[in-house]
Scaffold this motif. Structure first.
Motif, PDB file in Angstrom:
ATOM      1  N   ALA A   1      -1.874   5.537   1.261  1.00 14.09           N
ATOM      2  CA  ALA A   1      -2.746   5.099   0.494  1.00 14.09           C
ATOM      3  C   ALA A   1      -3.550   6.542  -0.121  1.00 14.09           C
ATOM      4  CB  ALA A   1      -3.532   3.909   0.363  1.00 14.09           C
TER       5      ALA A   1
ATOM      6  N   TYR B   1      -3.728  -0.843  -7.868  1.00 11.90           N
ATOM      7  CA  TYR B   1      -3.040  -1.194  -6.478  1.00 11.90           C
ATOM      8  C   TYR B   1      -4.390  -1.314  -5.494  1.00 11.90           C
ATOM      9  CZ  TYR B   1       1.779  -1.306  -6.081  1.00 11.90           C
ATOM     10  OH  TYR B   1       3.167  -1.763  -6.102  1.00 11.90           O
ATOM     11  N   ARG B   2      -5.404  -0.380  -5.813  1.00  8.36           N
ATOM     12  CA  ARG B   2      -6.722  -0.492  -5.196  1.00  8.36           C
ATOM     13  C   ARG B   2      -7.430  -1.750  -5.435  1.00  8.36           C
ATOM     14  NH1 ARG B   2     -11.732   0.725  -6.648  1.00  8.36           N
ATOM     15  NH2 ARG B   2     -13.349   1.210  -5.147  1.00  8.36           N
TER      16      ARG B   2
ATOM     17  N   SER C   1       0.809  -1.104  -0.041  1.00 12.77           N
ATOM     18  CA  SER C   1      -0.010  -0.191   0.065  1.00 12.77           C
ATOM     19  C   SER C   1       0.851   1.227   0.065  1.00 12.77           C
ATOM     20  CB  SER C   1      -0.911   0.073   1.193  1.00 12.77           C
ATOM     21  OG  SER C   1      -0.221  -0.056   2.364  1.00 12.77           O
TER      22      SER C   1
ATOM     23  N   ASN D   1      -2.836   2.342   5.040  1.00 13.16           N
ATOM     24  CA  ASN D   1      -4.136   3.187   4.637  1.00 13.16           C
ATOM     25  C   ASN D   1      -4.013   4.576   4.494  1.00 13.16           C
ATOM     26  OD1 ASN D   1      -6.956   1.402   4.759  1.00 13.16           O
ATOM     27  ND2 ASN D   1      -5.357   0.289   6.135  1.00 13.16           N
TER      28      ASN D   1
ATOM     29  N   TRP E   1      -7.578  -0.945   3.590  1.00 18.06           N
ATOM     30  CA  TRP E   1      -6.481  -1.433   2.399  1.00 18.06           C
ATOM     31  C   TRP E   1      -5.596  -2.594   3.095  1.00 18.06           C
ATOM     32  CZ3 TRP E   1      -4.140   0.926  -2.450  1.00 18.06           C
ATOM     33  CH2 TRP E   1      -5.035   1.913  -3.127  1.00 18.06           C
TER      34      TRP E   1
ATOM     35  N   LEU F   1      -5.451  -4.488  -3.433  1.00 16.34           N
ATOM     36  CA  LEU F   1      -5.167  -4.416  -1.966  1.00 16.34           C
ATOM     37  C   LEU F   1      -6.537  -4.030  -1.175  1.00 16.34           C
ATOM     38  CD1 LEU F   1      -1.769  -2.410  -1.986  1.00 16.34           C
ATOM     39  CD2 LEU F   1      -2.325  -5.078  -1.815  1.00 16.34           C
ATOM     40  N   ARG F   2      -7.509  -3.442  -1.661  1.00 17.90           N
ATOM     41  CA  ARG F   2      -8.413  -2.794  -1.121  1.00 17.90           C
ATOM     42  C   ARG F   2      -9.641  -4.335  -0.695  1.00 17.90           C
ATOM     43  NH1 ARG F   2     -13.835  -1.464  -2.516  1.00 17.90           N
ATOM     44  NH2 ARG F   2     -15.036  -0.358  -0.853  1.00 17.90           N
TER      45      ARG F   2
END
Ligand code: NAG
Ligand code: NAG
Ligand code: NAG
Ligand code: NAG
Length: 458
Positions: free
Chosen positions: A249, A215-216, A182, A246, A227, A219-220
């Protein structure tokens, strides 16, 4: 006690003179850092920032505090002035010293793709990319040093085969294996966006957004909205909801949004800006659900504090609160201001048993503070070099305090949107504690409280 009473009475008289709520003036006394305190935090930051991303975070903190027109959060059009205004020459000296030192340690800028610093992380060195870009842009060292080539090499490195990436093109956070962290969102996309804006390269601005989107996606966590920290690697993954991650991000997305917003791409990237804004608020929504009555986040957001690897972490708390103030002034998102205010007031307050008047500035600007050592180190903090362990000195934590202070001040200057303007329960409790056994002081608090209720109701 006497100083407390003095402050109370002073705030009453000042409030009538200035026509302001007394609370505001009381707040101003009790829960804001003074210049001396911010300088002490900055000095500890300067001493401790050594590793690539610590320098990158420090660089950003310097801009946000001392050279705001060069911060992407300022309402200045990008690209910024290539002639540094006289009054910023001195504040920017320590900023550009970071670029000078980095360049002094690069063997050669003529050999193509390479990171600005050698590091196991593919992403972290790029957090210094904007500093090097600005060194080129403003003609540092009379162009005797090739800052432009160094920045270009860093960019090329990230797109080169030396760095693994997923099939869709998410660039790895690590060099030795494909792994998404993240933290990446703070280190790389702001550099892409800034590079794109300086060179008029729309594709690169788009890449900044695109990398965040990818990435979201990975990782979310769709259930909690939080995240995860580190995924996809062959070793060393961490699927916990690391609080600092978090914060990285949200802060990275805010910087990319602000970069686009102040550039020629503001109108043509509407959808991207909308997404970034909603992804920031999504993080705030998810994290603040988990904060307890201390207003300090645990290192892993959803885990109980008695689990190993978890403890209160003032560092991520400062970063996340800073992003809430920026989201308010920059994105008109005010829903989490109350939370940020409580965190900030807690971080910047005295110990409950230290009366306001006990603070001895001559000894230390931080004596009697709850979340700072007398030397000005934020505490308690996660070890920035070992994310599952409590540490004692955190360079990034020091930078987050500066960002929180700067973000709060700009939010205040913009009219404190989203604050009810009232006396928070926290401030009331603290002031009553500060009164000790003085009846006079308590009476003054009651009078002030009524005065304020009256003031707010008219
Ligand atoms: C901001 O400027 C002050 C005054 O020169 C300085 O003491 C402080 O260290 C600077 N802050 C940062 C984060 O560098
Ligand atoms: C470097 O600075 C020059 C202006 O001196 C500018 O024309 C050029 O685009 C800059 N390069 C980058 C990569 O920003
Ligand atoms: C924009 O940047 C990318 C990445 O470095 C590069 O491949 C591309 O050629 C650039 N486009 C223009 C128009 O300069
Ligand atoms: C942590 O606290 C909870 C609730 O107080 C308790 O049920 C649990 O057993 C504790 N866990 C450990 C590892 O001590």
């Amino acid at each position: 006690m006497s100083l407390t009473l003095f402050v109370l009475l002073l705030s009453i008289s000042l409030s009538s003179i200035l026509g302001q709520s007394p609370t505001l003036i009381l707040f101003a006394y009790a829960q804001e850092l003074s210049d001396t305190q911010v300088n002490s935090v900055s000095a500890r930051l300067e001493e401790s920032a050594q590793l690539s991303w610590e320098l990158g975070a420090r660089a950003q903190a310097i801009l946000e505090l001392n050279a705001t027109t060069y911060s992407v959060f300022s309402n200045t059009r990008l690209p910024p002035a290539s002639n540094v205004p006289q009054e910023l020459k001195q504040p920017l000296q320590i900023y550009f010293a970071i670029a000078q030192e980095i360049l002094a340690n690069i063997p050669s800028t003529s050999d193509g793709a390479r990171a600005l610093m050698s590091d196991g992380s593919a992403a972290d060195p790029a957090s210094n990319g904007i500093t090097v870009l600005l060194a080129n842009w403003t003609g540092l060292d009379n162009k005797n040093v090739d800052y432009e080539a160094a920045a270009r090499n860093q960019l090329d490195f990230l797109f080169s085969d030396a760095v693994p990436r997923t099939q869709e093109g998410a660039i790895s956070h690590r060099v030795d294996q494909l792994q998404l962290w993240s933290d990446f969102v703070y280190m790389v996309p702001p550099f892409f966006a800034y590079y794109g804006v300086l060179t008029g390269n729309r594709t690169l601005v788009r890449e900044a957004y695109e990398k965040i989107r990818l990435y979201r996606q990975h990782l979310r966590d769709t259930r909690t909205g939080l995240w995860k920290h580190i995924l996809l690697g062959t070793a060393g993954n961490d699927d916990g909801y690391w609080a600092t991650g978090n914060g990285w991000a949200a802060a990275g997305m805010l910087r990319v949004h602000a970069t686009i917003e102040h550039s020629e791409y503001a109108d043509s990237f509407k959808k991207e800006k909308e997404d970034l804004g909603s992804w920031v608020s999504e993080i705030h929504d998810a994290v603040y659900k988990h904060i307890d009555s201390t207003s300090i986040f645990p290192n892993y957001i959803d885990r109980p504090l008695n689990v190993s690897g978890n403890f209160y972490d003032a560092s991520s708390t400062a970063l996340l609160a800073a992003t809430v103030y920026r989201a308010s002034t920059h994105l008109q998102q005010h829903a989490f201001i109350r939370h940020a205010e409580q965190s900030r007031e807690t971080l910047f307050s005295l110990n409950p048993d230290a009366h306001i008047g006990d603070d001895n500035d001559a000894v230390s600007p931080f004596s009697g503070y709850r979340h700072f050592t007398p030397e000005g180190w934020l505490t308690p903090v996660v070890n920035p070099h070992s994310y599952g362990v409590e540490g004692s000195r955190s360079a990034e934590g020091q930078a987050f305090v500066v960002m929180l202070h700067a973000g709060y001040n700009e939010w205040k200057a913009a009219g404190r949107q989203g604050s009810a303007g009232g006396w928070s329960r926290f401030a009331l409790r603290e002031t009553v504690n500060g009164c000790g056994k003085s009846l006079l002081c308590l009476i003054a608090v009651i009078v002030l409280g009524f005065g304020q209720a009256l003031y707010l109701s008219v």
